[in-house]
Write an enzyme that holds these catalytic residues in place. Structure first.
Site, PDB file in Angstrom:
ATOM      1  N   ARG A 159      11.809  73.700 -30.194  1.00 32.99           N
ATOM      2  CA  ARG A 159      12.633  72.512 -30.433  1.00 32.99           C
ATOM      3  C   ARG A 159      11.830  71.211 -30.410  1.00 32.99           C
ATOM      4  O   ARG A 159      12.327  70.154 -29.996  1.00 32.99           O
ATOM      5  CB  ARG A 159      13.800  72.434 -29.431  1.00 32.99           C
ATOM      6  CG  ARG A 159      14.732  73.629 -29.483  1.00 32.99           C
ATOM      7  CD  ARG A 159      15.382  73.805 -30.841  1.00 32.99           C
ATOM      8  NE  ARG A 159      16.154  75.047 -30.876  1.00 32.99           N
ATOM      9  CZ  ARG A 159      15.690  76.195 -31.342  1.00 32.99           C
ATOM     10  NH1 ARG A 159      14.455  76.286 -31.817  1.00 32.99           N
ATOM     11  NH2 ARG A 159      16.436  77.287 -31.349  1.00 32.99           N
ATOM     12  N   SER A 209      24.149  72.262 -29.474  1.00 35.60           N
ATOM     13  CA  SER A 209      23.658  72.641 -28.139  1.00 35.60           C
ATOM     14  C   SER A 209      23.084  71.420 -27.431  1.00 35.60           C
ATOM     15  O   SER A 209      22.201  70.752 -27.965  1.00 35.60           O
ATOM     16  CB  SER A 209      22.578  73.719 -28.251  1.00 35.60           C
ATOM     17  OG  SER A 209      23.109  74.896 -28.787  1.00 35.60           O
ATOM     18  N   GLU A 279      18.406  68.958 -25.063  1.00 30.57           N
ATOM     19  CA  GLU A 279      17.926  69.203 -26.430  1.00 30.57           C
ATOM     20  C   GLU A 279      18.358  68.073 -27.336  1.00 30.57           C
ATOM     21  O   GLU A 279      17.643  67.682 -28.254  1.00 30.57           O
ATOM     22  CB  GLU A 279      18.492  70.538 -26.939  1.00 30.57           C
ATOM     23  CG  GLU A 279      18.043  70.899 -28.330  1.00 30.57           C
ATOM     24  CD  GLU A 279      18.496  72.291 -28.743  1.00 30.57           C
ATOM     25  OE1 GLU A 279      19.057  72.426 -29.841  1.00 30.57           O
ATOM     26  OE2 GLU A 279      18.277  73.244 -27.967  1.00 30.57           O
TER      27      GLU A 279
END
Length: 286
Positions: A159, A209, A279
């Site tokens: 990520r 998320s 995130e």
């Protein structure tokens, strides 16, 4: 055309965010570079926003110029190579790959981000990541130089990538895929779409998320085991459908959202000793 004092909640998946001092929506890479030149000439800070799918814009909005890439969607296909501009939805690239019997982007069939955003954060789902298929990225450097760089220089990791650190703007990405059978590709995409729609709270605005997967754990499972599902602060709620999501129940502010994020992090740390790292990108003025 550059607009003044534009509400950014109209351009984000959370439907949250204050105003941009200035907003540009370029329709070509040339217009994008002109917008950057405008910001530099006027000593304005500037930033690029894709389609607002994995960001939380704070209630004070964003200082300076925000450049939206949503109109930069040109795509070309040559054999197994797909070249696409940064504003194209990665979902559409996945569908186009299917239409040309190309396999490798099935994992992206439900990711609600732009190509630029997907490259920026090495987006992934269901075992696939952008780094698996991306071979080159064309960027605009802070000095105004356009560079076509190999994927190795992107430093793709979980990520993340080199792009935020280098302050590059993604202009275009190249994906090399494998030839496949269209019905097999479609079956895989249908399966992943079903999994996504059955497990994720798509009926409410959200940023996707909220937390990265902590080593050895699943964020959603930890949050669920901490009895946090359904907990609400203001208009922000830990989703009853998937604990890894925080949804906007209709009138949430960024402050509500961040207070709930901090409450979840604190509770999970106290109960399980695990640190949950965000995130979602939090940007703008508090």
């Amino acid at each position: 055309m550059i607009q003044k004092n534009v509400p950014l909640k109209d351009y984000t998946y959370t439907k949250i965010g204050g105003n941009a001092d200035y907003l540009a929506i370029p329709e070509s890479i040339e217009e994008l570079t002109k917008a950057v030149t405008f910001a530099k000439k006027n000593n304005l800070p500037w930033m690029v926003l894709g389609n607002g799918s994995n960001v939380l814009i704070q209630d004070g909005g964003i200082e300076g110029l925000v450049i939206l890439t949503t109109s930069l969607t040109n795509m070309t296909i040559e054999h197994q190579l797909i070249t696409v501009e940064a504003g194209a939805p990665i979902i559409e690239v996945s569908r186009t790959a299917h239409d040309h019997s190309l396999s490798g982007l099935e994992f992206a069939c439900g990711i609600p981000g732009s190509v630029g955003g997907a490259v920026y954060m090495n987006a992934g789902a269901y075992g696939g990541e952008i780094k698996d298929v991306c071979t080159h990225v064309t960027v605009l450097t802070p000095e105004g130089e356009v560079k076509r760089l190999p994927a190795e220089e992107m430093a793709f990791d979980y990520r993340t990538s080199a792009i935020p650190e280098k302050n590059w703007i993604v202009l275009e990405a190249e994906f090399v895929l494998e030839e496949g059978e269209q019905h097999v590709i479609k079956a895989k995409m249908d399966e992943l779409t079903y999994l996504r729609e059955s497990k994720q709270p798509l009926e409410y605005p959200s940023c996707g998320s909220v937390f990265k997967r902590p080593p050895g754990h699943f964020a959603g499972k930890l949050i669920q085991d901490a009895n946090l599902q359904g907990v609400q602060i203001g208009g922000a709620q830990v989703s009853l459908k998937h604990a890894g999501f925080i949804v906007n129940k209709g009138d949430a502010t960024a402050k509500d959202y961040l207070n709930l994020v901090q409450h979840v992090q604190k509770t999970v740390k106290e109960k399980f000793g695990v640190d949950l790292e965000k995130e979602v990108r939090v940007i703008g003025r508090a």
